[in-house]
Structure formats: C-alpha cells, structure tokens
Write a protein that holds these residues in place. Structure first.
Motif, PDB file in Angstrom:
ATOM      1  N   ARG A 219     -68.978 130.634 -34.710  1.00 27.14           N
ATOM      2  CA  ARG A 219     -70.044 130.608 -35.721  1.00 27.14           C
ATOM      3  C   ARG A 219     -69.574 129.997 -37.039  1.00 27.14           C
ATOM      4  NH1 ARG A 219     -74.174 133.919 -33.953  1.00 27.14           N
ATOM      5  NH2 ARG A 219     -73.642 135.329 -32.245  1.00 27.14           N
ATOM      6  N   ASP A 220     -68.808 128.910 -36.934  1.00 27.92           N
ATOM      7  CA  ASP A 220     -68.242 128.298 -38.133  1.00 27.92           C
ATOM      8  C   ASP A 220     -68.000 126.818 -37.843  1.00 27.92           C
ATOM      9  OD1 ASP A 220     -67.222 127.985 -40.650  1.00 27.92           O
ATOM     10  OD2 ASP A 220     -65.758 129.604 -40.502  1.00 27.92           O
ATOM     11  N   VAL A 221     -67.413 126.126 -38.829  1.00 24.39           N
ATOM     12  CA  VAL A 221     -67.143 124.702 -38.676  1.00 24.39           C
ATOM     13  C   VAL A 221     -66.162 124.471 -37.528  1.00 24.39           C
ATOM     14  CG1 VAL A 221     -67.586 124.203 -41.096  1.00 24.39           C
ATOM     15  CG2 VAL A 221     -65.264 124.808 -40.359  1.00 24.39           C
ATOM     16  N   ILE A 222     -66.204 123.282 -36.989  1.00 29.28           N
ATOM     17  CA  ILE A 222     -65.308 122.933 -35.887  1.00 29.28           C
ATOM     18  C   ILE A 222     -63.966 122.505 -36.448  1.00 29.28           C
ATOM     19  CG2 ILE A 222     -64.940 121.349 -33.953  1.00 29.28           C
ATOM     20  CD1 ILE A 222     -67.943 121.183 -33.627  1.00 29.28           C
ATOM     21  N   THR A 223     -62.910 123.150 -36.001  1.00 29.63           N
ATOM     22  CA  THR A 223     -61.548 122.787 -36.397  1.00 29.63           C
ATOM     23  C   THR A 223     -60.716 122.542 -35.142  1.00 29.63           C
ATOM     24  OG1 THR A 223     -60.687 125.053 -36.399  1.00 29.63           O
ATOM     25  CG2 THR A 223     -61.736 124.261 -38.436  1.00 29.63           C
ATOM     26  N   PRO A 224     -59.703 121.665 -35.223  1.00 32.67           N
ATOM     27  CA  PRO A 224     -58.868 121.386 -34.050  1.00 32.67           C
ATOM     28  C   PRO A 224     -58.203 122.646 -33.487  1.00 32.67           C
ATOM     29  CG  PRO A 224     -58.483 119.752 -35.752  1.00 32.67           C
ATOM     30  CD  PRO A 224     -59.351 120.805 -36.361  1.00 32.67           C
ATOM     31  N   GLU A 225     -57.752 123.535 -34.363  1.00 37.22           N
ATOM     32  CA  GLU A 225     -57.066 124.739 -33.905  1.00 37.22           C
ATOM     33  C   GLU A 225     -57.992 125.625 -33.070  1.00 37.22           C
ATOM     34  OE1 GLU A 225     -57.233 123.660 -37.003  1.00 37.22           O
ATOM     35  OE2 GLU A 225     -55.181 122.939 -37.345  1.00 37.22           O
ATOM     36  N   ARG A 226     -59.229 125.755 -33.508  1.00 33.18           N
ATOM     37  CA  ARG A 226     -60.176 126.590 -32.762  1.00 33.18           C
ATOM     38  C   ARG A 226     -60.580 125.927 -31.446  1.00 33.18           C
ATOM     39  NH1 ARG A 226     -63.910 128.244 -37.962  1.00 33.18           N
ATOM     40  NH2 ARG A 226     -62.617 129.983 -38.722  1.00 33.18           N
ATOM     41  N   VAL A 227     -60.711 124.602 -31.468  1.00 38.54           N
ATOM     42  CA  VAL A 227     -61.011 123.897 -30.225  1.00 38.54           C
ATOM     43  C   VAL A 227     -59.901 124.148 -29.204  1.00 38.54           C
ATOM     44  CG1 VAL A 227     -61.288 121.632 -29.150  1.00 38.54           C
ATOM     45  CG2 VAL A 227     -62.414 122.117 -31.322  1.00 38.54           C
ATOM     46  N   ALA A 228     -58.653 124.045 -29.659  1.00 39.24           N
ATOM     47  CA  ALA A 228     -57.521 124.295 -28.770  1.00 39.24           C
ATOM     48  C   ALA A 228     -57.531 125.738 -28.271  1.00 39.24           C
ATOM     49  CB  ALA A 228     -56.207 123.989 -29.491  1.00 39.24           C
ATOM     50  N   GLY A 229     -57.824 126.677 -29.167  1.00 40.60           N
ATOM     51  CA  GLY A 229     -57.869 128.079 -28.769  1.00 40.60           C
ATOM     52  C   GLY A 229     -58.935 128.344 -27.722  1.00 40.60           C
ATOM     53  N   ILE A 279     -52.871 131.301 -30.098  1.00 36.39           N
ATOM     54  CA  ILE A 279     -52.943 129.881 -30.391  1.00 36.39           C
ATOM     55  C   ILE A 279     -51.997 129.493 -31.522  1.00 36.39           C
ATOM     56  CG2 ILE A 279     -54.848 130.072 -32.033  1.00 36.39           C
ATOM     57  CD1 ILE A 279     -54.188 127.281 -29.421  1.00 36.39           C
ATOM     58  N   GLY A 280     -51.775 130.400 -32.463  1.00 36.88           N
ATOM     59  CA  GLY A 280     -50.823 130.099 -33.540  1.00 36.88           C
ATOM     60  C   GLY A 280     -49.426 129.863 -33.006  1.00 36.88           C
ATOM     61  N   ASP A 281     -48.988 130.675 -32.071  1.00 33.66           N
ATOM     62  CA  ASP A 281     -47.660 130.495 -31.478  1.00 33.66           C
ATOM     63  C   ASP A 281     -47.584 129.199 -30.684  1.00 33.66           C
ATOM     64  OD1 ASP A 281     -46.929 132.945 -32.536  1.00 33.66           O
ATOM     65  OD2 ASP A 281     -47.435 134.053 -30.704  1.00 33.66           O
ATOM     66  N   ILE A 282     -48.673 128.860 -29.982  1.00 30.45           N
ATOM     67  CA  ILE A 282     -48.690 127.630 -29.197  1.00 30.45           C
ATOM     68  C   ILE A 282     -48.584 126.415 -30.103  1.00 30.45           C
ATOM     69  CG2 ILE A 282     -50.145 126.174 -27.723  1.00 30.45           C
ATOM     70  CD1 ILE A 282     -51.241 128.759 -26.474  1.00 30.45           C
ATOM     71  N   LEU A 283     -49.366 126.404 -31.200  1.00 34.33           N
ATOM     72  CA  LEU A 283     -49.339 125.264 -32.111  1.00 34.33           C
ATOM     73  C   LEU A 283     -48.013 125.169 -32.854  1.00 34.33           C
ATOM     74  CD1 LEU A 283     -52.955 125.498 -33.573  1.00 34.33           C
ATOM     75  CD2 LEU A 283     -52.116 123.931 -31.818  1.00 34.33           C
ATOM     76  N   LYS A 284     -47.416 126.320 -33.139  1.00 34.81           N
ATOM     77  CA  LYS A 284     -46.132 126.308 -33.831  1.00 34.81           C
ATOM     78  C   LYS A 284     -45.054 125.641 -32.983  1.00 34.81           C
ATOM     79  CE  LYS A 284     -45.214 130.019 -36.023  1.00 34.81           C
ATOM     80  NZ  LYS A 284     -44.836 131.428 -36.340  1.00 34.81           N
ATOM     81  N   GLY A 285     -45.106 125.879 -31.687  1.00 39.53           N
ATOM     82  CA  GLY A 285     -44.124 125.269 -30.797  1.00 39.53           C
ATOM     83  C   GLY A 285     -44.461 123.845 -30.401  1.00 39.53           C
ATOM     84  N   GLY A 286     -45.655 123.376 -30.769  1.00 43.79           N
ATOM     85  CA  GLY A 286     -46.070 122.017 -30.433  1.00 43.79           C
ATOM     86  C   GLY A 286     -47.058 122.015 -29.274  1.00 43.79           C
ATOM     87  N   LEU A 287     -48.288 121.597 -29.550  1.00 46.85           N
ATOM     88  CA  LEU A 287     -49.320 121.628 -28.517  1.00 46.85           C
ATOM     89  C   LEU A 287     -48.986 120.683 -27.366  1.00 46.85           C
ATOM     90  CD1 LEU A 287     -52.096 122.715 -27.629  1.00 46.85           C
ATOM     91  CD2 LEU A 287     -53.116 120.744 -28.785  1.00 46.85           C
ATOM     92  N   HIS A 288     -48.507 119.487 -27.683  1.00 47.79           N
ATOM     93  CA  HIS A 288     -48.190 118.526 -26.627  1.00 47.79           C
ATOM     94  C   HIS A 288     -47.131 119.073 -25.677  1.00 47.79           C
ATOM     95  CE1 HIS A 288     -47.513 114.751 -24.580  1.00 47.79           C
ATOM     96  NE2 HIS A 288     -46.237 114.793 -24.909  1.00 47.79           N
ATOM     97  N   ALA A 289     -46.071 119.650 -26.250  1.00 44.46           N
ATOM     98  CA  ALA A 289     -44.999 120.209 -25.413  1.00 44.46           C
ATOM     99  C   ALA A 289     -45.534 121.343 -24.538  1.00 44.46           C
ATOM    100  CB  ALA A 289     -43.858 120.705 -26.296  1.00 44.46           C
ATOM    101  N   TYR A 290     -46.421 122.157 -25.113  1.00 41.75           N
ATOM    102  CA  TYR A 290     -46.995 123.273 -24.348  1.00 41.75           C
ATOM    103  C   TYR A 290     -47.822 122.754 -23.178  1.00 41.75           C
ATOM    104  CZ  TYR A 290     -49.934 127.286 -23.207  1.00 41.75           C
ATOM    105  OH  TYR A 290     -50.591 128.284 -22.527  1.00 41.75           O
ATOM    106  N   LEU A 291     -48.659 121.740 -23.428  1.00 51.32           N
ATOM    107  CA  LEU A 291     -49.536 121.240 -22.379  1.00 51.32           C
ATOM    108  C   LEU A 291     -48.767 120.466 -21.309  1.00 51.32           C
ATOM    109  CD1 LEU A 291     -52.572 120.140 -24.569  1.00 51.32           C
ATOM    110  CD2 LEU A 291     -52.451 122.102 -23.028  1.00 51.32           C
ATOM    111  N   VAL A 292     -47.738 119.756 -21.704  1.00 48.33           N
ATOM    112  CA  VAL A 292     -46.893 119.077 -20.709  1.00 48.33           C
ATOM    113  C   VAL A 292     -46.250 120.098 -19.783  1.00 48.33           C
ATOM    114  CG1 VAL A 292     -44.749 117.760 -20.399  1.00 48.33           C
ATOM    115  CG2 VAL A 292     -46.462 116.993 -22.064  1.00 48.33           C
ATOM    116  N   ASP A 293     -45.752 121.187 -20.372  1.00 47.41           N
ATOM    117  CA  ASP A 293     -45.163 122.253 -19.560  1.00 47.41           C
ATOM    118  C   ASP A 293     -46.217 122.909 -18.665  1.00 47.41           C
ATOM    119  OD1 ASP A 293     -42.919 124.265 -18.993  1.00 47.41           O
ATOM    120  OD2 ASP A 293     -44.489 125.591 -19.771  1.00 47.41           O
ATOM    121  N   PHE A 294     -47.412 123.124 -19.213  1.00 46.61           N
ATOM    122  CA  PHE A 294     -48.489 123.722 -18.423  1.00 46.61           C
ATOM    123  C   PHE A 294     -48.841 122.842 -17.231  1.00 46.61           C
ATOM    124  CE2 PHE A 294     -52.982 124.035 -17.358  1.00 46.61           C
ATOM    125  CZ  PHE A 294     -53.126 125.395 -17.119  1.00 46.61           C
TER     126      PHE A 294
END
Length: 342
Positions: A219-229, A279-294
């Motif tokens: 119920r708020d503006v669209i942000t990249p972090e929330r989209v990822a979450g 999601i904060g922990d995921i972004l802190k470690g790097g989203l790309h690295a997380y998704l490659v591992d996933f």
C-alpha cells in the motif's frame, strides 16, 4: 509409476510453464519499449531478456542487430530456439501425446488445441499486428492447462509430477527475471530516471502478475527493495520463490511417500531458508550473488529429481529407435539446462 511416464509429465508441465514465462517477459519488454528512452537502453532491455534464458549466443549467431521485432520473432516463433514459445508449446504437446493414458482427454485437448491455434494465429500475422494480444493468449492457455489439471485429474503420482515440473520451472524463471531486471537498473546511467524507474518496476511486477499483489501487501510507492522482497520471500503469493519451493517440497513429499531422499532434503533446506529469510540480509550480501546461488541450487534440485524419479539426464545407452521425438527433446533440454545453469 514408470520413470519414462513421469519424465514426460514433468517436462510437459515445464514446457507449458516456460512458454507462459517467455510470453510474460516479452510482454513486459514490449511495453517498456514503447516508453521514451535512448536506443542504447532499449537494446539493453532486449539483451537482458535473452540473457535470462541464456540464449544470447544462439541469437547473435543468426542476427546482427538487437531490433525488437527480431528478438520477439526469435523468442516467440523461431523453431531453432528450443525455448521459444512455439518450441515449448510443441514440446509440451508431444510429451502429452506420449502419455495420454496417464492423464485424461480434457488435458490432451487443451494442449493439442493450444498448439494448433498457435500455428494458425502466427500464420495470420498476429505477432506483427498485436504482439501483446498473442502474449496474453499464451498466458491464458497456460492458465487453462493448469485449471484442467486441478479440476479434473486424480491427485496421484501423475498429478504430482506435473505440478513438480510447473513449480521448479516457475522458481527458476522468477529468479532470472528479478536478477536481470535489477542488473538493468544498475547499468542505467540516466540520472533523471525516476519516472522511468516507476514504469520499469511496474513492468517487472506485471510480468509476474504481481502489481495488484504489491499494492495489496505494501500500500505504498514501488521500491526495488520491496519488489525483491515480494518476488523472493512472500510465501502467500504463488509466483514467489518461497511459495514455489514450498510447493516443490510438498510435492516431493507426496512422491517419496515420506522416504528420506536427497531431493527431499535439498527442497526442505531451501524452503526453510526462504521462509526464515529477510530481504535486508539478502540485499546486504548482494542480490545478484544470492540469486546466482539460488539458481544453482534449484538446478541441483531439478537434477536430483531427475536422477531419483525420472529418466537419467545422461543415459548410458543410446535411446531406442522407436523412442518418441518428444522424449528426445525433453532429455536434450534437461542435459542443456544442467550444463548451462549448473
């Protein structure tokens, strides 16, 4: 259930889901291409979409530019592209034909009609006139196929293997869409990007039917972090990574009847991490690295499923002469995915 039958059902569902996801990506990119933007950024969008499916090399070998019409044609109806919509719908239909006795006439008619109508629509020029209409039609036919499965089939091993193929493919594609779209935004050098960013993330959400879900959850503006979450951790939404892997864990449990297998262990471990992730922990470690591992872990999980329940990915003996074309296609696709995504 015979492993050959399970393999056909598993890949029938994967190809159907892949056709839908390809249509979703094409639709999102096509909508974005209509916005005012530089030629360089428009080209980046099409390159990113080819990168999602690991088809950049195949495309570049046959094309010298990155024109939107050529990419759409390549991803929608080029039979030399094993992941094009046409190739996927044909493979889904052929796998369904090989195991008609293990499903029912309603499902067969759905997939067969989809394949026949797809050829007719493309011959009539719909991809040139109204590409968005064709993409919506592909999504609708995929929804119809799943609806027939849920509404008419007995919940036995055949049903579980179809659903297993659907959710493994969905998890893989959602992760790829998210990874490439975030990378695109990082490469965007335009400092006055805010209005465009809104449309970019709206298109990303739209490509996975997540726009209304996002509005309902945040119920708020669209942000990249929330989209990822939303795409990674929101377990109440069926296209998220968390929901897809939770479903895979449940389906493997049905197939194994509670037996302890490596596929069950991997699915349970990955599902638990997604359920408890932040999601904060995921972004802190790097989203790309997380998704490659996933993606590597999903590919490993799919390989375990193949080795434990389906036909071997690399058969020790060549297939028999009477082996159906669809089975050869499904084994080849399985091998290529293991090599390219592992």
């Amino acid at each position: 259930m015979l492993s050959r039958t399970a393999d056909h059902l598993f890949w029938m569902a994967r190809y159907t889901e892949r056709a839908e996801n390809t249509a979703r990506m094409l639709d999102a990119n096509y909508q974005l291409s209509l916005l005012p933007q530089s030629d360089e950024y428009a080209e980046l969008g099409w390159r990113a979409m080819l990168s999602i499916s690991e088809l950049s090399g195949i495309y570049s070998a046959a094309h010298h530019g990155m024109k939107s019409r050529e990419v759409i044609d390549f991803m929608a109806r080029d039979i030399s592209n094993p992941s094009s919509i046409v190739s996927c719908l044909r493979a889904a239909r052929e796998n369904a034909r090989a195991v008609r006795s293990s499903t029912n006439s309603e499902l067969w008619e759905s997939l067969n009609t989809t394949w026949l109508d797809c050829q007719r629509m493309l011959a009539d020029g719909i991809l040139e006139r109204e590409p968005y209409t064709f993409f919506e039609w592909v999504k609708f036919r995929s929804h119809l196929s799943r609806g027939v499965q849920l509404g008419t089939l007995v919940k036995d091993d055949a049903f579980y293997f179809m659903r297993l193929g659907t959710f493994i493919e969905r998890a893989d594609n959602t992760a790829r869409i998210l990874d490439v779209k975030f990378e695109m935004m990082e490469q965007r050098a335009d400092t006055a990007a805010q209005p465009f960013d809104y449309h970019h993330w709206t298109a990303v959400l739209g490509s996975v039917s997540g726009f209304e879900v996002y509005r309902r959850v945040y119920r708020d503006v669209i942000t990249p972090e929330r989209v990822a979450g939303l795409l990674i951790l929101y377990g109440e939404w069926p296209r998220s990574l968390a929901a897809s892997i939770a479903e895979v864990e449940l389906l493997i449990g049905h197939v194994t009847k509670g037996r302890d297998t490596e596929a069950a262990r991997l699915a349970a471990q990955l599902s638990a991490e997604l359920k408890n992730g932040r999601i904060g922990d995921i972004l802190k470690g790097g989203l790309h690295a997380y998704l490659v591992d996933f993606l590597a872990r999903v590919n490993d999980l799919a390989g375990r499923v193949s080795r434990e329940f389906l036909l071997p990915i690399a058969p020790e003996e060549p297939p028999a002469p009477e082996q159906t074309q669809s089975q050869t296609q499904s084994q080849t696709q399985s091998q290529s995915q293991t090599l390219s995504k592992g």
